[in-house]
Design a protein around this motif. Sequence first.
Motif, mmCIF file in Angstrom:
data_model
loop_
_atom_site.group_PDB
_atom_site.id
_atom_site.type_symbol
_atom_site.label_atom_id
_atom_site.label_comp_id
_atom_site.label_asym_id
_atom_site.label_seq_id
_atom_site.Cartn_x
_atom_site.Cartn_y
_atom_site.Cartn_z
ATOM 1 N N PHE A 164 0.739 -1.278 0.047
ATOM 2 C CA PHE A 164 0.055 -0.080 0.020
ATOM 3 C C PHE A 164 0.951 1.379 -0.092
ATOM 4 O O PHE A 164 0.695 2.351 -0.791
ATOM 5 N N GLY A 165 2.028 1.221 0.812
ATOM 6 C CA GLY A 165 2.902 2.433 0.731
ATOM 7 C C GLY A 165 3.443 2.703 -0.719
ATOM 8 O O GLY A 165 3.480 3.710 -0.985
ATOM 9 N N LEU A 166 4.010 1.540 -1.048
ATOM 10 C CA LEU A 166 4.535 1.704 -2.496
ATOM 11 C C LEU A 166 3.694 2.442 -3.524
ATOM 12 O O LEU A 166 3.668 3.167 -4.464
ATOM 13 N N ALA A 167 2.370 1.518 -3.589
ATOM 14 C CA ALA A 167 1.144 1.983 -4.463
ATOM 15 C C ALA A 167 0.669 3.306 -4.323
ATOM 16 O O ALA A 167 0.395 4.078 -5.254
ATOM 17 N N LYS A 168 0.884 3.853 -3.139
ATOM 18 C CA LYS A 168 0.274 5.206 -2.790
ATOM 19 C C LYS A 168 1.302 6.028 -3.762
ATOM 20 O O LYS A 168 0.676 7.092 -4.055
ATOM 21 N N ARG A 169 2.451 5.952 -3.785
ATOM 22 C CA ARG A 169 3.437 6.908 -4.331
ATOM 23 C C ARG A 169 3.543 6.414 -6.051
ATOM 24 O O ARG A 169 3.557 7.320 -6.588
ATOM 25 N N ASN A 170 3.543 5.270 -6.220
ATOM 26 C CA ASN A 170 3.779 4.774 -7.460
ATOM 27 C C ASN A 170 2.741 5.351 -8.410
ATOM 28 O O ASN A 170 2.754 5.545 -9.633
ATOM 29 N N THR A 171 1.374 5.065 -8.143
ATOM 30 C CA THR A 171 0.257 5.105 -9.018
ATOM 31 C C THR A 171 -0.004 6.527 -9.332
ATOM 32 O O THR A 171 -0.167 6.566 -10.408
ATOM 33 N N GLN A 172 0.131 7.434 -8.448
ATOM 34 C CA GLN A 172 -0.062 8.723 -8.873
ATOM 35 C C GLN A 172 1.121 9.367 -9.634
ATOM 36 O O GLN A 172 1.041 9.926 -10.552
ATOM 37 N N ARG A 173 2.395 8.676 -9.501
ATOM 38 C CA ARG A 173 3.438 9.130 -10.458
ATOM 39 C C ARG A 173 3.374 8.515 -11.784
ATOM 40 O O ARG A 173 3.617 9.249 -12.768
ATOM 41 N N LEU A 174 2.938 7.283 -11.951
ATOM 42 C CA LEU A 174 2.789 6.586 -13.085
ATOM 43 C C LEU A 174 1.747 6.956 -14.045
ATOM 44 O O LEU A 174 1.336 7.032 -15.147
ATOM 45 N N PHE A 175 0.544 7.198 -13.237
ATOM 46 C CA PHE A 175 -0.971 7.700 -13.763
ATOM 47 C C PHE A 175 -1.636 8.855 -13.196
ATOM 48 O O PHE A 175 -2.526 8.617 -12.239
ATOM 49 N N PRO A 176 -1.035 9.871 -13.381
ATOM 50 C CA PRO A 176 -1.561 11.125 -12.862
ATOM 51 C C PRO A 176 -2.933 11.255 -13.106
ATOM 52 O O PRO A 176 -3.662 11.023 -14.051
ATOM 53 N N TRP A 177 -3.574 12.142 -12.168
ATOM 54 C CA TRP A 177 -5.147 12.176 -12.040
ATOM 55 C C TRP A 177 -5.348 13.358 -13.033
ATOM 56 O O TRP A 177 -4.640 14.352 -13.298
ATOM 57 N N VAL A 178 -6.462 13.262 -13.547
ATOM 58 C CA VAL A 178 -7.118 14.456 -14.576
ATOM 59 C C VAL A 178 -8.495 14.460 -14.073
ATOM 60 O O VAL A 178 -9.238 13.516 -13.779
ATOM 61 N N CYS A 179 -9.240 15.853 -14.304
ATOM 62 C CA CYS A 179 -10.513 16.184 -13.952
ATOM 63 C C CYS A 179 -11.181 16.834 -14.938
ATOM 64 O O CYS A 179 -10.560 18.156 -15.147
ATOM 65 N N ASN A 180 -12.168 16.376 -15.694
ATOM 66 C CA ASN A 180 -12.844 17.224 -16.679
ATOM 67 C C ASN A 180 -13.988 17.251 -16.677
ATOM 68 O O ASN A 180 -14.788 16.389 -16.085
ATOM 69 N N SER A 181 -14.762 17.872 -17.559
ATOM 70 C CA SER A 181 -16.330 18.001 -17.343
ATOM 71 C C SER A 181 -16.600 16.909 -18.286
ATOM 72 O O SER A 181 -15.975 16.476 -19.149
ATOM 73 N N ILE A 182 -17.981 16.598 -18.012
ATOM 74 C CA ILE A 182 -18.589 15.581 -18.856
ATOM 75 C C ILE A 182 -18.557 15.907 -20.227
ATOM 76 O O ILE A 182 -18.379 15.170 -21.189
ATOM 77 N N ALA A 183 -18.742 17.117 -20.678
ATOM 78 C CA ALA A 183 -18.771 17.463 -22.107
ATOM 79 C C ALA A 183 -17.394 17.128 -22.616
ATOM 80 O O ALA A 183 -17.308 16.964 -23.691
ATOM 81 N N GLU A 184 -16.176 17.580 -21.776
ATOM 82 C CA GLU A 184 -15.057 17.430 -22.305
ATOM 83 C C GLU A 184 -14.722 16.058 -22.776
ATOM 84 O O GLU A 184 -14.136 15.485 -23.552
ATOM 85 N N VAL A 185 -15.025 14.967 -21.765
ATOM 86 C CA VAL A 185 -14.792 13.656 -21.725
ATOM 87 C C VAL A 185 -15.350 13.053 -22.963
ATOM 88 O O VAL A 185 -14.979 12.344 -23.940
ATOM 89 N N LEU A 186 -16.794 13.571 -23.167
ATOM 90 C CA LEU A 186 -17.456 13.023 -24.323
ATOM 91 C C LEU A 186 -16.935 13.458 -25.814
ATOM 92 O O LEU A 186 -17.138 12.806 -26.680
ATOM 93 N N GLY A 187 -16.347 14.753 -25.434
ATOM 94 C CA GLY A 187 -15.782 15.479 -26.713
ATOM 95 C C GLY A 187 -14.454 14.401 -27.191
ATOM 96 O O GLY A 187 -14.470 14.132 -28.336
#
Length: 302
Positions: A164-187
């Motif tokens: 868990f400690g490793l994954a907490k660091r690695n996942t965000q580093r390898l797969f950065p989060w993004v947040c978009n509007s519904i319309a942007e995702v459908l676009g």
Amino acid sequence: MNINEFAGKVCNAVKKELGAGYRVECKEVRKNNGVMLRGLLVLGENQNVAPTIYLDTFLEAYESGATFRSILDRLLDICREDMLREAVDMEFFRSFERVRDRICYRLIGRKGNEELLEDIPYIEFLDLAICFYYAYHGESLGDGTILVHNSHLELWDTCTAELFGLAKRNTQRLFPWVCNSIAEVLGEIAGEDESSEEADEEAFLQEIPMQVLSNDKRTQGAVCMLYPDVLDTLSGKGKRNFFILPSSVHEVILLEDTGAGSIPELKKMVTEVNATQVAPEEVLSDSLYYYDSTDKRVKIIF
């Protein structure tokens, strides 16, 4: 024709087409939520790894009128395109030091995955399970995942807490989060070419205050709500609370709580979308979640 009969017919036909020197087999593959799919594997000489070609969608095409010959030709094309020329050295996976920097986590529902959870390390989170995988990246196989099992903990002489400690660091580093509007995702899905009707729909969706939280690969991105400080950042550092709708294992939808939302209606939306719009193996949960920015905690509210 059921899937077992179809798989047997495909397997025999592929064996006949490829001839000697290939190992062809069909096997059941357990996916998320207890979903069982039929997979075709083809191994050439000196190969130890082969991609799994799931046959369920090919059966649907066959039942919809596609000829068996056309399906067989497509399967053979896939096999030849994806077939590796030599064996892949997987010995590295025995060394914890060589895998620790790519240990990641994802979210699955506990309901429906009871049998799987008996065999893998995980941490409970509400009605979900945080489980672990190795994010494989290599020239021969490209990108992929290897699920971490209890047997790996013994092999690596480690524990769930360390993963868990490793994954907490690695996942965000390898797969950065993004947040978009519904319309942007459908676009993104629709592409640049869109009709006036689609443009009107997108304009309408722009008015809906929903945001889609995922990672930059848009796969297994629901876990982004566990990333440190992400929900706090999106809440405006405590200025907003929001409902969290588990859209699938790949993303969650955030809806700001303005006091106007109907909790029963949102719950109904989650269950209906899961039942009609999401592949069974990609369903995360039928629960409705809520992020309270005061105590910085996610909870189930329905």
